[in-house]
Write a protein that holds these residues in place. Structure first.
Motif, PDB file in Angstrom:
ATOM      1  N   GLY A 422      29.624  30.435  26.769  1.00 16.74           N
ATOM      2  CA  GLY A 422      30.180  29.333  27.536  1.00 16.74           C
ATOM      3  C   GLY A 422      29.132  28.356  28.054  1.00 16.74           C
ATOM      4  O   GLY A 422      28.072  28.751  28.537  1.00 16.74           O
ATOM      5  N   GLU A 423      29.454  27.068  27.940  1.00 13.33           N
ATOM      6  CA  GLU A 423      28.632  25.992  28.487  1.00 13.33           C
ATOM      7  C   GLU A 423      29.565  24.938  29.063  1.00 13.33           C
ATOM      8  O   GLU A 423      30.667  24.722  28.548  1.00 13.33           O
ATOM      9  N   SER A 424      29.091  24.279  30.121  1.00 14.24           N
ATOM     10  CA  SER A 424      29.909  23.218  30.693  1.00 14.24           C
ATOM     11  C   SER A 424      29.042  22.166  31.386  1.00 14.24           C
ATOM     12  O   SER A 424      27.945  22.458  31.868  1.00 14.24           O
ATOM     13  N   ILE A 425      29.574  20.953  31.369  1.00 15.72           N
ATOM     14  CA  ILE A 425      29.035  19.853  32.165  1.00 15.72           C
ATOM     15  C   ILE A 425      30.208  19.263  32.927  1.00 15.72           C
ATOM     16  O   ILE A 425      31.215  18.875  32.326  1.00 15.72           O
ATOM     17  N   TYR A 426      30.085  19.230  34.263  1.00 16.74           N
ATOM     18  CA  TYR A 426      31.131  18.582  35.032  1.00 16.74           C
ATOM     19  C   TYR A 426      30.485  17.791  36.163  1.00 16.74           C
ATOM     20  O   TYR A 426      29.459  18.164  36.733  1.00 16.74           O
ATOM     21  N   TYR A 427      31.132  16.673  36.459  1.00 19.35           N
ATOM     22  CA  TYR A 427      30.611  15.719  37.433  1.00 19.35           C
ATOM     23  C   TYR A 427      31.204  16.001  38.799  1.00 19.35           C
ATOM     24  O   TYR A 427      32.390  16.350  38.925  1.00 19.35           O
ATOM     25  N   VAL A 428      30.356  15.823  39.820  1.00 20.30           N
ATOM     26  CA  VAL A 428      30.746  16.109  41.200  1.00 20.30           C
ATOM     27  C   VAL A 428      30.949  14.801  41.938  1.00 20.30           C
ATOM     28  O   VAL A 428      30.106  13.892  41.873  1.00 20.30           O
ATOM     29  N   MET A 429      32.139  14.691  42.625  1.00 18.38           N
ATOM     30  CA  MET A 429      32.431  13.497  43.420  1.00 18.38           C
ATOM     31  C   MET A 429      32.714  13.911  44.848  1.00 18.38           C
ATOM     32  O   MET A 429      33.264  14.999  45.105  1.00 18.38           O
ATOM     33  N   ASP A 430      32.355  12.997  45.789  1.00 16.41           N
ATOM     34  CA  ASP A 430      32.666  13.272  47.196  1.00 16.41           C
ATOM     35  C   ASP A 430      34.068  12.767  47.510  1.00 16.41           C
ATOM     36  O   ASP A 430      34.802  12.316  46.623  1.00 16.41           O
ATOM     37  N   ASP A 431      34.433  12.842  48.780  1.00 14.34           N
ATOM     38  CA  ASP A 431      35.783  12.451  49.175  1.00 14.34           C
ATOM     39  C   ASP A 431      36.059  10.974  48.934  1.00 14.34           C
ATOM     40  O   ASP A 431      37.221  10.564  48.820  1.00 14.34           O
ATOM     41  N   LYS A 432      35.001  10.160  48.860  1.00 13.30           N
ATOM     42  CA  LYS A 432      35.169   8.725  48.609  1.00 13.30           C
ATOM     43  C   LYS A 432      35.119   8.388  47.113  1.00 13.30           C
ATOM     44  O   LYS A 432      34.989   7.245  46.729  1.00 13.30           O
ATOM     45  N   LYS A 433      35.192   9.433  46.305  1.00 11.58           N
ATOM     46  CA  LYS A 433      35.187   9.305  44.847  1.00 11.58           C
ATOM     47  C   LYS A 433      33.895   8.683  44.329  1.00 11.58           C
ATOM     48  O   LYS A 433      33.877   7.969  43.333  1.00 11.58           O
ATOM     49  N   VAL A 434      32.826   8.989  45.031  1.00 12.21           N
ATOM     50  CA  VAL A 434      31.492   8.559  44.596  1.00 12.21           C
ATOM     51  C   VAL A 434      30.831   9.746  43.911  1.00 12.21           C
ATOM     52  O   VAL A 434      30.798  10.849  44.452  1.00 12.21           O
ATOM     53  N   THR A 435      30.294   9.499  42.720  1.00 15.81           N
ATOM     54  CA  THR A 435      29.661  10.574  41.959  1.00 15.81           C
ATOM     55  C   THR A 435      28.321  10.922  42.593  1.00 15.81           C
ATOM     56  O   THR A 435      27.432  10.069  42.730  1.00 15.81           O
ATOM     57  N   THR A 436      28.160  12.183  42.962  1.00 16.08           N
ATOM     58  CA  THR A 436      26.917  12.629  43.596  1.00 16.08           C
ATOM     59  C   THR A 436      25.985  13.345  42.629  1.00 16.08           C
ATOM     60  O   THR A 436      24.814  13.562  42.932  1.00 16.08           O
ATOM     61  N   GLY A 437      26.488  13.726  41.446  1.00 17.03           N
ATOM     62  CA  GLY A 437      25.637  14.399  40.467  1.00 17.03           C
ATOM     63  C   GLY A 437      26.476  15.131  39.446  1.00 17.03           C
ATOM     64  O   GLY A 437      27.718  15.021  39.410  1.00 17.03           O
ATOM     65  N   LEU A 438      25.805  15.850  38.605  1.00 21.34           N
ATOM     66  CA  LEU A 438      26.505  16.658  37.611  1.00 21.34           C
ATOM     67  C   LEU A 438      25.966  18.080  37.629  1.00 21.34           C
ATOM     68  O   LEU A 438      24.801  18.311  37.941  1.00 21.34           O
ATOM     69  N   ASN A 439      26.831  19.014  37.277  1.00 20.35           N
ATOM     70  CA  ASN A 439      26.456  20.416  37.150  1.00 20.35           C
ATOM     71  C   ASN A 439      26.435  20.787  35.673  1.00 20.35           C
ATOM     72  O   ASN A 439      27.391  20.539  34.945  1.00 20.35           O
ATOM     73  N   ARG A 440      25.342  21.339  35.265  1.00 21.92           N
ATOM     74  CA  ARG A 440      25.225  21.822  33.890  1.00 21.92           C
ATOM     75  C   ARG A 440      25.087  23.333  33.969  1.00 21.92           C
ATOM     76  O   ARG A 440      24.142  23.855  34.573  1.00 21.92           O
ATOM     77  N   VAL A 441      26.060  24.045  33.371  1.00 17.34           N
ATOM     78  CA  VAL A 441      26.158  25.488  33.540  1.00 17.34           C
ATOM     79  C   VAL A 441      26.199  26.171  32.182  1.00 17.34           C
ATOM     80  O   VAL A 441      26.868  25.706  31.255  1.00 17.34           O
ATOM     81  N   GLU A 442      25.481  27.286  32.085  1.00 14.50           N
ATOM     82  CA  GLU A 442      25.585  28.167  30.931  1.00 14.50           C
ATOM     83  C   GLU A 442      25.998  29.539  31.438  1.00 14.50           C
ATOM     84  O   GLU A 442      25.335  30.121  32.297  1.00 14.50           O
TER      85      GLU A 442
END
Length: 514
Positions: A422-442
């Motif tokens: 399994g691998e994933s990339i998902y983007y993280v947003m705050d409550d104001k729908k501003v992207t704060t970063g991405l998580n890359r997971v294996e």
């Protein structure tokens, strides 16, 4: 030599007399005979067991009036005409014209030619053309079939019948035919259609305008636009061959196959139906429409095969080559497909790709499950890859050996389970729908939970390797997993699918070597 010439001369002199004997109506017998002169014509009144002859035609009756000058006969009571032992006509009375060799029969008329028996009130029969004609309705009987019509023309030599007005055919096995006009051969038992016709055989009904039908073998060959309605299905085509005993239908030209039970319509250029095996094959711009309560599933391919096994209630559809699917909440492409209509499961094979709202799924094979006509679950096996676009135009990505995807009532991602590599990339947003970063997971096994196509929570079954990356550190390689390919331009739409179905066929010319 002189003697032979004399004999020949006598033969020539006798020819007119012989011809006259053949054409003149002659009295063979009668219980009594009275002659009278009526306006220079000799009229004979014959009573009791009257028998007359003209050539090979014998006329018998209870009473007759013979006019030797006009060569006419008026016959009354148990009239019977026999022509060369092949045709027998009986009736209450008749007028016979010896010069024209025509009989006009009236009252309880019956014609028997050893093939059929014709019953009517009035019948005209021509001894020269062997043609029988009626205009007041008749019933025609043979060993298995009964035919009725208002008008009819019958040749007792060729056995060809032309029926007109309110034509009805029925047999002892429950078959029936209705038409306004019909050609029928009493020897071959073949009916030829020349106007709109309805054929009923037990639970099958056929509507056609042209072609032929064998009332004995129940085999039909329709050359005009025709429809065969069976117990659960309807088959329509420009030309249609249908064998009712074997339940085999072969259709060509604008074929339409309708399953009332499944609300499925199959269309294409050609088709074949086998009622005993429950297999239907449609090919050439083949299209399936599965009409649901609030939606319709469209599926096109080079060939569609429907299978309906009544014994175990299995109903499946198979599609081969250049498969495309469209529904309001999903679309897909693959090279072959299996659709279990009873359980609402679709299996995609050979490079499948599925789009659902803002997500895209690819794998070696995919199984799609629907509940109450809504997409509920998708199972990806082998090189599985799921991409979903969020509101900020970021592409969340999940890949693994096996990926199970679950949808909510709006056919949007609800949960994704990954098993194996399994691998994933998902983007993280705050409550104001501003992207704060991405998580890359294996992680070999993990579950991701979505809300509005955004990852809200993730659980790891085995120890993960995770990395959070702020936007300032992003690069192209960091934002995509290996094998990433967003193919939204290939997404199947209703317009694209119908353009494929209606596209003209491409023929490749054969170039011979010089």
């Amino acid at each position: 030599m002189r003697y032979k010439s004399l004999i020949f001369l006598m033969f020539l002199l006798l020819l007119p007399a012989l011809a006259w004997c053949q054409s003149q109506v002659q009295v063979i017998s009668a219980d009594s005979l009275n002659g009278m002169q009526v306006e220079s014509a000799m009229v004979k009144k014959l009573i009791g067991k009257v028998v007359l002859r003209q050539g090979t035609t014998i006329l018998s009756c209870d009473q007759a009036i013979l006019n030797s000058s006009t060569n006419n006969v008026e016959a009354y009571g148990r009239v019977k005409i026999v022509q060369a032992d092949t045709v027998t006509i009986t009736g209450d009375s008749a007028l016979y014209n010896g010069d024209l060799r025509q009989a006009y029969m009236i009252g309880r008329v019956k014609l028997d030619d050893h093939t059929i028996v014709l019953n009517t009130n009035k019948l005209d029969y021509d001894m020269n053309t062997k043609m029988a004609v009626y205009h007041t309705g008749a019933k025609i009987l043979d060993k298995k079939t009964t035919l009725t019509s208002k008008e009819g023309f019958y040749n007792t030599v060729t056995k060809n019948f032309l029926f007109k007005e309110k034509v009805r055919v029925s047999d002892k096995e429950g078959g029936a035919l209705k038409a306004d006009s019909l050609r029928y051969n009493t020897a071959t038992k073949e009916a030829f259609f020349i106007c709109p016709t309805e054929i009923i055989n037990k639970k099958d009904t056929v509507y056609t305008k042209s072609g032929f039908y064998n009332t004995q073998t129940k085999v039909s060959n329709f050359t005009g636009r025709s429809t065969a309605k069976m117990e659960d299905y309807t088959l329509t085509a420009d030309t249609l061959f249908y064998d009712s005993p074997t339940k085999i239908g072969v259709a060509k030209g604008n074929v339409e196959f309708l399953s009332q039970k499944d609300k499925v319509v199959l269309t294409g250029k050609n088709g074949r139906y086998n009622g005993k095996t429950g297999i239907t094959r449609v090919y050439g711009h083949a299209l399936m429409r599965n009409i649901m309560e609030k939606d319709t599933l469209y599926l096109t391919a080079d060939t569609l095969v429907s299978f309906d096994n009544k014994q175990d209630s299995v109903r499946k559809l198979y599609a081969y080559k250049h498969v495309q699917i469209y529904k309001s909440d999903l679309s897909a492409r693959c090279d072959s497909l299996g659709y279990d209509m009873r359980d609402s499961v679709i299996h995609f094979y050979q490079k499948p790709i599925i789009w659902t709202n803002d997500s895209q799924s690819t794998a070696d094979s995919i199984s799609l499950y629907m509940v109450n006509q809504k997409l509920k679950e998708m199972r990806l096996r082998g090189h599985s890859f799921v991409i979903s676009a969020d509101s900020a135009s970021h592409y969340n990505q999940i890949k693994g050996r096996k990926v199970w995807v679950f949808f909510n009532d709006d056919s949007k991602l609800r949960r994704v389970n990954v098993e194996g590599n399994g691998e994933s990339i998902y983007y993280v947003m705050d409550d104001k729908k501003v992207t704060t970063g991405l998580n890359r997971v294996e992680c070999s096994r993990m579950n991701l939970f979505f809300e509005e196509n955004k990852v809200k929570r993730i659980t790891f079954i085995t120890k993960p390797e995770a990395r959070f990356v702020p936007p300032k550190e992003w690069n192209d390689d960091l934002q995509v997993l290996d094998g990433y390919r967003w193919r939204i331009s290939e997404k199947v739409t209703y317009k694209k699918l119908m353009e494929t179905v209606n596209a003209p066929e491409i023929s490749i010319p054969i170039v011979k070597n010089p």
